[in-house]
Design an enzyme around this catalytic site. Sequence first.
Site, PDB file in Angstrom:
ATOM      1  CB  THR A 186      94.223  47.477  50.996  1.00  0.00           C
ATOM      2  OG1 THR A 186      94.909  46.835  49.942  1.00  0.00           O
ATOM      3  CG2 THR A 186      92.743  47.515  50.695  1.00  0.00           C
ATOM      4  CD  GLU A 332      91.766  43.607  50.497  1.00  0.00           C
ATOM      5  OE1 GLU A 332      92.868  43.108  50.824  1.00  0.00           O
ATOM      6  OE2 GLU A 332      91.613  44.398  49.549  1.00  0.00           O
ATOM      7  CE  LYS A 441      90.569  36.662  31.882  1.00  0.00           C
ATOM      8  NZ  LYS A 441      89.382  37.235  32.511  1.00  0.00           N
ATOM      9  CD1 TRP A 446      91.625  32.380  31.133  1.00  0.00           C
ATOM     10  CD2 TRP A 446      91.917  32.448  33.348  1.00  0.00           C
ATOM     11  NE1 TRP A 446      90.452  32.841  31.687  1.00  0.00           N
ATOM     12  CE2 TRP A 446      90.607  32.884  33.046  1.00  0.00           C
ATOM     13  CE3 TRP A 446      92.319  32.417  34.679  1.00  0.00           C
ATOM     14  CZ2 TRP A 446      89.710  33.290  34.035  1.00  0.00           C
ATOM     15  CZ3 TRP A 446      91.432  32.813  35.662  1.00  0.00           C
ATOM     16  CH2 TRP A 446      90.129  33.252  35.339  1.00  0.00           C
TER      17      TRP A 446
END
Lengths: 544, 544
Positions: A186, A332, A441, A446
């Site tokens: 990846t 993954e 942030k 957020w």
Amino acid sequence: MHGLMQDFPLLVHRVLDHAARWHGTRSILSRSVEGPLHRTDYASVNRRARALASACERRLAIGKGAIVATMAWNTWRHIEIWYGVMGLGAIVHTLNPRLFKEQLTYIVNHAEDRWIFTDLTFVPLLEELQDSIPDIKGYIILTDEAHMPDTALRNSICYETLIAGGDEEYTWPELDENTACGLCYTSGTTGHPKGVLYSHRSNVLHGLMCALGDAMALSSRDAAMPVVPMFHANAWSMAFSAPIAGASLVLPGPKLDGPSIYEMLDQGRVTISAAVPTVWLMLLNHLEKNGELRLPHLDRVVIGGSACPEAIMKAFVENYGSDVIHAWGMTEMSPIGSLGVISGEAAKLSQKEWWTLKLKQGRPPFMVDMKITDDAGNVLPHDGHTFGRLKVKGAAVARSYYKGEGLAAFDADGWFDTGDVATIDEYGYMQITDRAKDVIKSGGEWISSIDLENIALSCTGIQEAAAIGLPHPKWDERPLLVVVRKQEAVITKADVMRHLEGRVPKWWMPDDVAFVDEIPHTATGKISKMELRATFKSYRFPES
Amino acid sequence: MHGLMQDFPLLVHRVLDHAARWHGTRSILSRSVEGPLHRTDYASVNRRARALASACERRLAIGKGAIVATMAWNTWRHIEIWYGVMGLGAIVHTLNPRLFKEQLTYIVNHAEDRWIFTDLTFVPLLEELQDSIPDIKGYIILTDEAHMPDTALRNSICYETLIAGGDEEYTWPELDENTACGLCYTSGTTGHPKGVLYSHRSNVLHGLMCALGDAMALSSRDAAMPVVPMFHANAWSMAFSAPIAGASLVLPGPKLDGPSIYEMLDQGRVTISAAVPTVWLMLLNHLEKNGELRLPHLDRVVIGGSACPEAIMKAFVENYGSDVIHAWGMTEMSPIGSLGVISGEAAKLSQKEWWTLKLKQGRPPFMVDMKITDDAGNVLPHDGHTFGRLKVKGAAVARSYYKGEGLAAFDADGWFDTGDVATIDEYGYMQITDRAKDVIKSGGEWISSIDLENIALSCTGIQEAAAIGLPHPKWDERPLLVVVRKQEAVITKADVMRHLEGRVPKWWMPDDVAFVDEIPHTATGKISKMELRATFKSYRFPES
């Protein structure tokens, strides 16, 4: 005390054995790289996979633990290699031919590949690479003698000749189910690509999981077409899940354009297919140009790889009567993490609410679990608006990268940090809102850069928009919206701000709007926020 | 080399955790033993299962490896006990209250059960048994304080009080996936009952397998009702497969009569249900008597436990629009071995051929394999007419009985001999033709006693028929047909032979027909061939 049940290791070649014994005549239709369509079935592919395994052992001395690469399209031969090589206890390393040459060289050498099975398509590419991958002992070219190319590749072998010398009655060796069988790299935005090493067990469990009713709902009445390449994270499991279910397979080979995909859907009477949005867009364009074409067999369309535009999803549902399944995953995760199948509890929603759920990335099937947390690791609620770092665990989730690299992504408590930021709603539907490194942030809260961009894009006159967080003395970070105007559009900062007002929370409002001629992109076409942040490194917000 | 995937043991309580987290509000509707319908959901049942586990550990000192019996109907409480007790690492031993008292006593003592969870229904039975099962430390009665009976049971405990003292936040211990979690005894026709010891892994894999598209095809849009008891071999996996799929559960409690089952189908909007033919016959009788009743939600009916009469299957398909799935299995197989879902290849058959397949016992899903062999172990062809001993293997098939009994059924090469004789056709559909001990072996060829009986039964004037093999000097064995005439029917040997001629192969023709007043039956209503063979021990065939 242990149970007294038979020892039945979960091995991928048992999947093919099952399909060959109980669904032996179910067809596998491929577009060959040589050109014509090619039809075979599970019983034949099983015999040829065994022949290949025996030839690999005897002629090429490929044994347990050996790593063998493929650079190949989705065809019956690639299926044979998967099952044959994995079945003998070796590891199939799928190479993505779309990577940069430097990446391919790095990956082949890092993985310590010893042989490469390649389609005719990629012979020129490998001829260029071969001097930089000197440990490769030879190249098996996926064709027959009649089509063998005149090639400069060292030790090139004809696949059909190799298989003809094998034993179709080859007996698979006994293997531990945790034996490695697949390797896929990846490539992140930083550093070298990292390898994910799948096991027989993880692939079989992932294949089972993806066949379930709230995933791909596969049965022996299905014809499944993975357009997503087998080199792209296990073709989203279809090469395992279809034979588990006894579904026939349709494999599009090298041609992914609209007319070619339509031909395979039609010829193979495909009921379920999986691809990235771009492929579906090409198909829909082809269908629109040829108004008489329908998709009478296509029941379910799985869309993933990147967030799917609403227009594509609606076109399938409203114009062609196919259901759409928005899927999300990562290499993954083998790769499936969630699927947007509408659950029983959500089935009573209105059409509008239904679409809101459909556009999200879906819910995890059994054997995947996920949570969202703040930076301190506290679990956040499933309320559909709080967003946090998305962490996953499961039977087919990596616990480390090959050779121990990139350990930071793997928590001590067994959760893998996806690097994504997401919300999860009351029905369990997850929605990716940002990459963790791109989220802004501000004062401990957020702001989703992607949400800001999408809302900005709906403003007349804006061609492209990117939101980045820049340092702010009081709030830590505040958003800067970088905008490319549409050709000849006249649009000011005040216009943009007016458009955003009321559409985003007040404290999300950008502190400034910067107009640029061009926004930088990565090789795969995504906005390069890293480059953008570098460009605006010395920028200071106006005093408010 | 091992893969680098997360350690994710297959544990049954992960199934409930998944359902609670991602399908938490999906309902579990039960008929309570106290009377009223009771509705809960996966999130609540998960909290109560954890509370139960903690109370079992703390108050009853039930720990890992302890064996705990249940004598209970299918209700939410039985589900809680399964997941709670298995989750803490102990073993749930389901007792079948329909067994003879001597068998129950034997089983409880042989298993070394320490506690019994019992429904109110079975308190009187256990009061009778308790002196013969002295190692039982106490009885947990599945009700609340208001309904606690006045009982002579030693150390009787109220279930709701026990659970109220538990901790809903209890953390499941870490367990090896091969840990035993379930015990179920199977009673053959000879000898003592023998125990099958399931593991967490085998139950989870079996649950996954049964949820697949060519098995029960479960999804979160389903409401699944296992009428088959949880004490009858895992309720055919529904108590595991439904939460894996996020399907809601409907549990019929103690009432299995037609009106009660109809009420549950209706109230629970059941889409799939599983039961033995007798239950379906009672339901169909109720529906016929009340012609206005329909089954609008019921999509699939799973029928097993004994061969299903064609009339029952056709009534569901033709009168109520529900599909039927003929299933076959054994306690030793957890129990599902095969299911009669029509495969893609068989889907093109005519209606008549379709029914021929439907009436067979079906095909094995992935993780079950089967073969038929002759007495020497040679594999026989899948041609639909050659029959042989049916042998199976799989991820949820026993490798021995509890405490090592009955080893003869387990081949050295890992196949379990089912004791059945079967054919397998070209589409992979298996059909049970006989029990191995009842098949008639004539000149090295096998004659199906069941086929002979079924064809004889179609002869006017025959009430019941049984075919047994008796010694023959030349052919080893030859068939004797034992017949009970219908009341007042006048029928001779010649009539019977004329009926059989042309309907069975020539060499299957019985050497004699014996008329009797009554054919002996076993406790479960099957013809006792053993007793019949004893009766005719001194019988000699007429000279031909």
